[in-house]
Design a protein around this motif. Sequence first.
Motif, PDB file in Angstrom:
ATOM      1  N   GLN A 147      26.507 -52.758  44.447  1.00 43.12           N
ATOM      2  CA  GLN A 147      25.225 -52.777  43.738  1.00 43.12           C
ATOM      3  C   GLN A 147      24.960 -51.418  43.076  1.00 43.12           C
ATOM      4  O   GLN A 147      24.611 -51.349  41.903  1.00 43.12           O
ATOM      5  CB  GLN A 147      24.088 -53.120  44.705  1.00 43.12           C
ATOM      6  CG  GLN A 147      22.692 -53.024  44.104  1.00 43.12           C
ATOM      7  CD  GLN A 147      22.467 -54.007  42.972  1.00 43.12           C
ATOM      8  OE1 GLN A 147      22.925 -55.145  43.031  1.00 43.12           O
ATOM      9  NE2 GLN A 147      21.770 -53.584  41.932  1.00 43.12           N
ATOM     10  N   TYR A 148      25.139 -50.345  43.827  1.00 46.05           N
ATOM     11  CA  TYR A 148      24.815 -49.019  43.298  1.00 46.05           C
ATOM     12  C   TYR A 148      25.775 -48.581  42.185  1.00 46.05           C
ATOM     13  O   TYR A 148      25.343 -48.166  41.112  1.00 46.05           O
ATOM     14  CB  TYR A 148      24.816 -47.965  44.408  1.00 46.05           C
ATOM     15  CG  TYR A 148      24.502 -46.597  43.859  1.00 46.05           C
ATOM     16  CD1 TYR A 148      23.199 -46.254  43.530  1.00 46.05           C
ATOM     17  CD2 TYR A 148      25.516 -45.673  43.617  1.00 46.05           C
ATOM     18  CE1 TYR A 148      22.909 -45.014  42.967  1.00 46.05           C
ATOM     19  CE2 TYR A 148      25.238 -44.435  43.065  1.00 46.05           C
ATOM     20  CZ  TYR A 148      23.931 -44.107  42.736  1.00 46.05           C
ATOM     21  OH  TYR A 148      23.649 -42.902  42.171  1.00 46.05           O
ATOM     22  N   PHE A 149      27.069 -48.659  42.451  1.00 44.08           N
ATOM     23  CA  PHE A 149      28.051 -48.121  41.510  1.00 44.08           C
ATOM     24  C   PHE A 149      28.330 -49.043  40.322  1.00 44.08           C
ATOM     25  O   PHE A 149      28.655 -48.574  39.236  1.00 44.08           O
ATOM     26  CB  PHE A 149      29.370 -47.809  42.217  1.00 44.08           C
ATOM     27  CG  PHE A 149      29.284 -46.660  43.184  1.00 44.08           C
ATOM     28  CD1 PHE A 149      29.002 -45.385  42.732  1.00 44.08           C
ATOM     29  CD2 PHE A 149      29.474 -46.851  44.540  1.00 44.08           C
ATOM     30  CE1 PHE A 149      28.923 -44.303  43.612  1.00 44.08           C
ATOM     31  CE2 PHE A 149      29.397 -45.787  45.439  1.00 44.08           C
ATOM     32  CZ  PHE A 149      29.125 -44.515  44.961  1.00 44.08           C
ATOM     33  N   TYR A 150      28.241 -50.372  40.528  1.00 41.68           N
ATOM     34  CA  TYR A 150      28.667 -51.308  39.487  1.00 41.68           C
ATOM     35  C   TYR A 150      27.613 -52.342  39.113  1.00 41.68           C
ATOM     36  O   TYR A 150      27.887 -53.228  38.308  1.00 41.68           O
ATOM     37  CB  TYR A 150      29.954 -52.025  39.928  1.00 41.68           C
ATOM     38  CG  TYR A 150      31.060 -51.065  40.262  1.00 41.68           C
ATOM     39  CD1 TYR A 150      31.755 -50.394  39.256  1.00 41.68           C
ATOM     40  CD2 TYR A 150      31.405 -50.805  41.586  1.00 41.68           C
ATOM     41  CE1 TYR A 150      32.768 -49.501  39.562  1.00 41.68           C
ATOM     42  CE2 TYR A 150      32.416 -49.907  41.893  1.00 41.68           C
ATOM     43  CZ  TYR A 150      33.091 -49.262  40.880  1.00 41.68           C
ATOM     44  OH  TYR A 150      34.081 -48.369  41.181  1.00 41.68           O
ATOM     45  N   ASN A 151      26.435 -52.257  39.713  1.00 40.36           N
ATOM     46  CA  ASN A 151      25.361 -53.219  39.450  1.00 40.36           C
ATOM     47  C   ASN A 151      25.819 -54.659  39.700  1.00 40.36           C
ATOM     48  O   ASN A 151      25.473 -55.578  38.954  1.00 40.36           O
ATOM     49  CB  ASN A 151      24.817 -53.049  38.031  1.00 40.36           C
ATOM     50  CG  ASN A 151      23.422 -53.621  37.905  1.00 40.36           C
ATOM     51  OD1 ASN A 151      22.668 -53.657  38.868  1.00 40.36           O
ATOM     52  ND2 ASN A 151      23.079 -54.087  36.715  1.00 40.36           N
ATOM     53  N   ILE A 152      26.636 -54.845  40.738  1.00 41.18           N
ATOM     54  CA  ILE A 152      27.096 -56.182  41.127  1.00 41.18           C
ATOM     55  C   ILE A 152      26.179 -56.675  42.237  1.00 41.18           C
ATOM     56  O   ILE A 152      26.151 -56.101  43.333  1.00 41.18           O
ATOM     57  CB  ILE A 152      28.562 -56.155  41.610  1.00 41.18           C
ATOM     58  CG1 ILE A 152      29.480 -55.740  40.454  1.00 41.18           C
ATOM     59  CG2 ILE A 152      28.971 -57.514  42.177  1.00 41.18           C
ATOM     60  CD1 ILE A 152      30.934 -55.562  40.839  1.00 41.18           C
ATOM     61  N   PRO A 153      25.409 -57.734  41.981  1.00 38.99           N
ATOM     62  CA  PRO A 153      24.429 -58.190  42.971  1.00 38.99           C
ATOM     63  C   PRO A 153      25.064 -58.996  44.099  1.00 38.99           C
ATOM     64  O   PRO A 153      26.193 -59.460  43.999  1.00 38.99           O
ATOM     65  CB  PRO A 153      23.483 -59.078  42.145  1.00 38.99           C
ATOM     66  CG  PRO A 153      24.351 -59.604  41.046  1.00 38.99           C
ATOM     67  CD  PRO A 153      25.364 -58.516  40.747  1.00 38.99           C
ATOM     68  N   LYS A 154      24.306 -59.154  45.160  1.00 40.73           N
ATOM     69  CA  LYS A 154      24.697 -60.058  46.242  1.00 40.73           C
ATOM     70  C   LYS A 154      23.880 -61.337  46.080  1.00 40.73           C
ATOM     71  O   LYS A 154      22.786 -61.335  45.512  1.00 40.73           O
ATOM     72  CB  LYS A 154      24.449 -59.416  47.611  1.00 40.73           C
ATOM     73  CG  LYS A 154      22.994 -59.103  47.884  1.00 40.73           C
ATOM     74  CD  LYS A 154      22.797 -58.456  49.233  1.00 40.73           C
ATOM     75  CE  LYS A 154      21.304 -58.124  49.412  1.00 40.73           C
ATOM     76  NZ  LYS A 154      21.002 -57.606  50.717  1.00 40.73           N
ATOM     77  N   TYR A 155      24.435 -62.440  46.587  1.00 43.97           N
ATOM     78  CA  TYR A 155      23.781 -63.741  46.493  1.00 43.97           C
ATOM     79  C   TYR A 155      23.703 -64.352  47.888  1.00 43.97           C
ATOM     80  O   TYR A 155      24.692 -64.340  48.625  1.00 43.97           O
ATOM     81  CB  TYR A 155      24.563 -64.676  45.567  1.00 43.97           C
ATOM     82  CG  TYR A 155      24.633 -64.175  44.141  1.00 43.97           C
ATOM     83  CD1 TYR A 155      23.632 -64.489  43.233  1.00 43.97           C
ATOM     84  CD2 TYR A 155      25.695 -63.373  43.719  1.00 43.97           C
ATOM     85  CE1 TYR A 155      23.689 -64.026  41.924  1.00 43.97           C
ATOM     86  CE2 TYR A 155      25.760 -62.908  42.418  1.00 43.97           C
ATOM     87  CZ  TYR A 155      24.764 -63.240  41.529  1.00 43.97           C
ATOM     88  OH  TYR A 155      24.817 -62.763  40.243  1.00 43.97           O
ATOM     89  N   VAL A 183      29.283 -61.706  47.189  1.00 47.15           N
ATOM     90  CA  VAL A 183      29.354 -61.239  45.801  1.00 47.15           C
ATOM     91  C   VAL A 183      30.237 -62.236  45.074  1.00 47.15           C
ATOM     92  O   VAL A 183      31.086 -62.883  45.689  1.00 47.15           O
ATOM     93  CB  VAL A 183      29.912 -59.805  45.695  1.00 47.15           C
ATOM     94  CG1 VAL A 183      28.936 -58.816  46.281  1.00 47.15           C
ATOM     95  CG2 VAL A 183      31.268 -59.682  46.325  1.00 47.15           C
ATOM     96  N   ARG A 184      30.005 -62.370  43.792  1.00 45.37           N
ATOM     97  CA  ARG A 184      30.738 -63.363  43.018  1.00 45.37           C
ATOM     98  C   ARG A 184      31.665 -62.684  42.032  1.00 45.37           C
ATOM     99  O   ARG A 184      31.460 -61.550  41.640  1.00 45.37           O
ATOM    100  CB  ARG A 184      29.767 -64.299  42.303  1.00 45.37           C
ATOM    101  CG  ARG A 184      28.945 -65.101  43.296  1.00 45.37           C
ATOM    102  CD  ARG A 184      27.973 -66.030  42.637  1.00 45.37           C
ATOM    103  NE  ARG A 184      27.167 -66.705  43.663  1.00 45.37           N
ATOM    104  CZ  ARG A 184      26.017 -67.298  43.419  1.00 45.37           C
ATOM    105  NH1 ARG A 184      25.525 -67.297  42.195  1.00 45.37           N
ATOM    106  NH2 ARG A 184      25.360 -67.886  44.391  1.00 45.37           N
ATOM    107  N   ARG A 185      32.678 -63.424  41.632  1.00 41.21           N
ATOM    108  CA  ARG A 185      33.693 -62.900  40.726  1.00 41.21           C
ATOM    109  C   ARG A 185      33.068 -62.428  39.434  1.00 41.21           C
ATOM    110  O   ARG A 185      33.434 -61.427  38.871  1.00 41.21           O
ATOM    111  CB  ARG A 185      34.713 -63.996  40.473  1.00 41.21           C
ATOM    112  CG  ARG A 185      35.936 -63.522  39.766  1.00 41.21           C
ATOM    113  CD  ARG A 185      36.963 -64.611  39.796  1.00 41.21           C
ATOM    114  NE  ARG A 185      38.101 -64.215  38.974  1.00 41.21           N
ATOM    115  CZ  ARG A 185      39.229 -64.879  38.967  1.00 41.21           C
ATOM    116  NH1 ARG A 185      39.354 -65.938  39.726  1.00 41.21           N
ATOM    117  NH2 ARG A 185      40.207 -64.498  38.207  1.00 41.21           N
TER     118      ARG A 185
END
Length: 199
Positions: free
Chosen positions: A150-158, A197-199
């Motif tokens: 989330q912090y480094f790549y803005n990839i959210p969790k679901y 996390v999703r692809r």
Amino acid sequence: MPIKTANNLPARATLDAENIFVIDESHALHQDIRPLEVAILNLMPNKIATETQLARLLGNTPLQVNPTLITTETYRPSNISEKHLGTFYRTWSEICDRKFDGLIITGAPVELMDWEDIAYWEELKKIFEWSLRNVWSSFFICWSAQAALQYFYNIPKYELPKKSFGVFQQKTLKPHSMLLRGFYNKFWVPVSRHTEVRR
């Protein structure tokens, strides 16, 4: 080679019983090698069990490892005594001027909370940023891996419709990746989580 611990760290008795090579600070000073300096931000409620697990793994290396246990300042854990924290842990502000070979951040039982609702989220973001300039290599376990994404790549969790629990086969998509060096093309991974996390 050994992992260096304080003589009275509770994990030490368990490690000694398991024949994990552990030395105290005075013995380490007589060795003519520089130990790897590893910071461990332990966010788990059961600090002693987590310390033992990580020390067991770090002690299974041919190098001398000097762990520095870290706790958050913005949230004081309630499952461990202040005496234990004061004796064996440092806060990030106490060590932020140091350089480390490695940083390990554990998981935490906050998986279903929104990032902003986590008491130490702002502090953790500062630690992530600090690690870019002060740590050679970082390793994020469980929930902290999602926080780092989330912090480094803005990839959210679901959130999952139900908890995913079991041991699942994984497939290596990039067989020559440094991250998966030594892995077979297919390997098994234990999973116990409420989010993904999703692809």
